[in-house]
Design a protein around this motif. Structure first.
Motif, mmCIF file in Angstrom:
data_model
loop_
_atom_site.group_PDB
_atom_site.id
_atom_site.type_symbol
_atom_site.label_atom_id
_atom_site.label_comp_id
_atom_site.label_asym_id
_atom_site.label_seq_id
_atom_site.Cartn_x
_atom_site.Cartn_y
_atom_site.Cartn_z
ATOM 1 N N PRO A 102 53.717 33.609 31.820
ATOM 2 C CA PRO A 102 54.049 34.601 32.905
ATOM 3 C C PRO A 102 54.300 35.925 32.729
ATOM 4 O O PRO A 102 54.112 37.016 33.431
ATOM 5 C CB PRO A 102 55.143 33.779 33.852
ATOM 6 N N GLU A 103 54.917 36.082 31.734
ATOM 7 C CA GLU A 103 55.396 37.389 31.335
ATOM 8 C C GLU A 103 54.161 38.403 30.862
ATOM 9 O O GLU A 103 54.276 39.622 30.712
ATOM 10 C CB GLU A 103 56.460 37.446 30.196
ATOM 11 N N LEU A 104 52.945 37.747 30.528
ATOM 12 C CA LEU A 104 51.916 38.517 30.448
ATOM 13 C C LEU A 104 51.042 38.916 31.395
ATOM 14 O O LEU A 104 49.809 39.549 31.233
ATOM 15 C CB LEU A 104 51.092 37.848 29.196
ATOM 16 N N GLY A 105 51.291 38.615 32.574
ATOM 17 C CA GLY A 105 50.504 39.043 33.956
ATOM 18 C C GLY A 105 50.038 38.028 34.697
ATOM 19 O O GLY A 105 50.756 36.776 34.651
ATOM 20 N N LYS A 106 48.872 37.895 35.272
ATOM 21 C CA LYS A 106 48.442 37.029 36.275
ATOM 22 C C LYS A 106 47.178 36.246 35.526
ATOM 23 O O LYS A 106 46.242 36.903 35.117
ATOM 24 C CB LYS A 106 47.981 37.685 37.515
ATOM 25 N N ALA A 107 46.953 35.044 36.285
ATOM 26 C CA ALA A 107 45.421 34.551 35.976
ATOM 27 C C ALA A 107 44.779 34.577 37.337
ATOM 28 O O ALA A 107 45.232 35.214 38.244
ATOM 29 C CB ALA A 107 45.803 32.974 35.641
ATOM 30 N N THR A 108 43.626 33.846 37.542
ATOM 31 C CA THR A 108 42.811 33.762 38.624
ATOM 32 C C THR A 108 42.777 32.353 39.202
ATOM 33 O O THR A 108 42.793 31.520 38.487
ATOM 34 C CB THR A 108 41.445 34.199 38.735
ATOM 35 N N ASP A 109 43.049 32.143 40.223
ATOM 36 C CA ASP A 109 43.218 31.110 41.086
ATOM 37 C C ASP A 109 42.006 30.521 41.814
ATOM 38 O O ASP A 109 41.271 31.128 42.904
ATOM 39 C CB ASP A 109 44.376 30.782 42.122
ATOM 40 N N LEU A 110 41.409 29.523 41.186
ATOM 41 C CA LEU A 110 40.115 29.099 42.019
ATOM 42 C C LEU A 110 40.257 27.779 42.786
ATOM 43 O O LEU A 110 40.298 26.566 42.163
ATOM 44 C CB LEU A 110 38.839 28.951 40.771
ATOM 45 N N GLY A 111 40.397 27.957 43.825
ATOM 46 C CA GLY A 111 40.506 26.704 44.754
ATOM 47 C C GLY A 111 38.987 26.017 45.056
ATOM 48 O O GLY A 111 38.138 26.640 44.705
ATOM 49 N N LEU A 112 39.080 24.888 45.680
ATOM 50 C CA LEU A 112 37.740 24.265 45.949
ATOM 51 C C LEU A 112 36.927 25.178 46.623
ATOM 52 O O LEU A 112 37.432 25.736 47.604
ATOM 53 C CB LEU A 112 38.054 22.942 46.502
ATOM 54 N N ASP A 113 35.644 25.310 46.289
ATOM 55 C CA ASP A 113 34.551 26.211 46.782
ATOM 56 C C ASP A 113 34.651 27.565 46.281
ATOM 57 O O ASP A 113 33.695 28.316 46.678
ATOM 58 C CB ASP A 113 34.927 26.381 48.714
ATOM 59 N N ALA A 114 35.614 27.866 45.434
ATOM 60 C CA ALA A 114 35.583 29.259 44.928
ATOM 61 C C ALA A 114 34.908 29.173 43.613
ATOM 62 O O ALA A 114 35.078 28.284 42.738
ATOM 63 C CB ALA A 114 36.821 29.985 44.860
ATOM 64 N N TYR A 115 34.086 30.319 43.027
ATOM 65 C CA TYR A 115 33.740 30.446 41.518
ATOM 66 C C TYR A 115 33.344 31.947 41.235
ATOM 67 O O TYR A 115 33.458 32.653 42.201
ATOM 68 C CB TYR A 115 32.573 29.543 41.472
ATOM 69 N N PHE A 116 33.151 32.183 40.005
ATOM 70 C CA PHE A 116 32.732 33.509 39.491
ATOM 71 C C PHE A 116 31.301 33.331 38.940
ATOM 72 O O PHE A 116 31.052 32.329 38.398
ATOM 73 C CB PHE A 116 33.636 33.854 38.386
ATOM 74 N N THR A 117 30.561 34.374 38.933
ATOM 75 C CA THR A 117 29.347 34.491 38.549
ATOM 76 C C THR A 117 29.140 35.675 37.550
ATOM 77 O O THR A 117 29.413 36.786 38.153
ATOM 78 C CB THR A 117 28.116 34.695 39.648
ATOM 79 N N GLY A 118 29.086 35.755 36.452
ATOM 80 C CA GLY A 118 28.745 36.869 35.476
ATOM 81 C C GLY A 118 27.383 37.548 35.826
ATOM 82 O O GLY A 118 26.429 37.295 36.415
ATOM 83 N N SER A 119 27.348 38.934 35.312
ATOM 84 C CA SER A 119 26.106 40.002 35.538
ATOM 85 C C SER A 119 25.314 40.069 34.470
ATOM 86 O O SER A 119 24.351 40.655 34.389
ATOM 87 C CB SER A 119 26.629 41.245 35.786
ATOM 88 N N GLY A 120 25.568 39.269 33.368
ATOM 89 C CA GLY A 120 24.674 39.219 32.313
ATOM 90 C C GLY A 120 24.450 37.864 31.515
ATOM 91 O O GLY A 120 24.990 36.778 32.235
ATOM 92 N N THR A 121 23.796 37.697 30.635
ATOM 93 C CA THR A 121 23.616 36.288 30.022
ATOM 94 C C THR A 121 24.272 36.393 28.501
ATOM 95 O O THR A 121 24.354 37.459 27.807
ATOM 96 C CB THR A 121 21.903 35.955 29.741
ATOM 97 N N ILE A 122 24.416 35.092 28.187
ATOM 98 C CA ILE A 122 25.155 34.919 26.648
ATOM 99 C C ILE A 122 24.043 35.231 25.717
ATOM 100 O O ILE A 122 23.006 34.446 25.753
ATOM 101 C CB ILE A 122 25.917 33.462 26.570
ATOM 102 N N ASP A 123 24.014 35.829 24.453
ATOM 103 C CA ASP A 123 23.366 35.986 23.540
ATOM 104 C C ASP A 123 23.815 34.591 22.655
ATOM 105 O O ASP A 123 24.783 34.859 21.902
ATOM 106 C CB ASP A 123 23.746 37.081 22.804
#
Length: 260
Positions: free
Chosen positions: A87-108
């Protein structure tokens, strides 16, 4: 002691005297633009700090942005801040049911690479009927056709399988559809550091600095035409974002970091 660092990275340093009774302890830090030779390249890097968030996107320090969305209705919405593993280093992201992230590129994935992040999964409840996907760029179109099948990491639902497990998988053939996978245990409601390392013709699954599973698959066979997803499988059925928990410090690096 030498570390590779990205702009905005945070370091927690705990210093203790080597002899009892010492009153003064000194710490000297040097920052070099060249850095160490390993890892050789950053592909993706997310910290989820509020300063990196603009609207519904999170700045990727290496490669564009990640977009936060709700699967139900297909809406792009601002991400939700959560409590980080430190906690002393900041915030995470909370992904509840139905939420997600999509990247803008592909992995090499043509050579050795490392995928890692902190995660705290809150568990399944009686209404959860699907596996909870933490990470995926699975490519079921490409697998077995001269390309690769990507990589996925999911928590298997005990309503669908004999036991709850953390499952790492890749597609090895499209026709007939074939997967290669291995599983290990994962505990709900605690922060876990996950590292997936491709090197030497295998993918190693590491939890909290210990190797827990191995996939015998060479790097080129993990190539994907899909971007990385956090919180859901790429685009495959069953459709939906079934992960319920928190993420922090997502990284994809060219080069193979050790499990420990």
């Amino acid at each position: 002691v030498t570390f590779d660092a990205l702009a905005g990275d945070r370091f927690l340093v705990a210093v203790a005297p080597t002899a009892a009774g010492q009153a003064d302890v000194a710490l000297q830090i040097f920052v070099s633009p060249t850095g160490a030779t390993f890892p050789s390249a950053c592909q993706f890097a997310l910290t989820f700090e509020p300063a990196t968030v603009t609207g519904n996107t999170v700045e990727d320090q290496c490669n564009g942005t990640f977009t936060h969305s709700l699967f139900d209705g297909g809406k792009d919405t601002p991400p939700v801040a959560g409590d980080a593993p430190f906690p002393e280093l900041g915030k995470a992201t909370d992904l509840g049911l139905d939420a997600y992230f999509t990247g803008s590129g592909t992995i090499d994935a043509r050579a050795d690479f490392t995928v890692q992040f902190w995660v705290k999964w809150r568990g399944f409840d009686k209404d959860d009927i699907e596996n909870a996907w933490l990470f995926s760029d699975l490519d079921l179109d490409v697998g077995g056709k001269g390309g690769g099948g990507g990589l996925g990491l999911a928590i298997t639902n005990p309503q669908l399988t004999p036991a709850q497990k953390l499952d790492i998988t890749t597609c090895t053939n499209a026709e007939p559809l074939t997967f290669l996978d291995t599983t290990t245990d994962i505990t709900a409601n605690q922060w876990t550091f996950i590292r997936m390392v491709q090197t030497g013709g295998s993918v190693y699954l590491c939890l909290d600095g210990a190797r827990k599973g191995t996939l015998p698959v060479a790097a080129p066979l993990l190539t994907s035409t899909y971007p990385p997803y956090l919180g859901r499988n790429a685009v495959w059925t069953p459709s939906g974002a079934f992960f319920n928990g928190e993420f922090d410090d997502f990284r994809v690096l060219t080069g193979a970091l050790p499990c420990n």
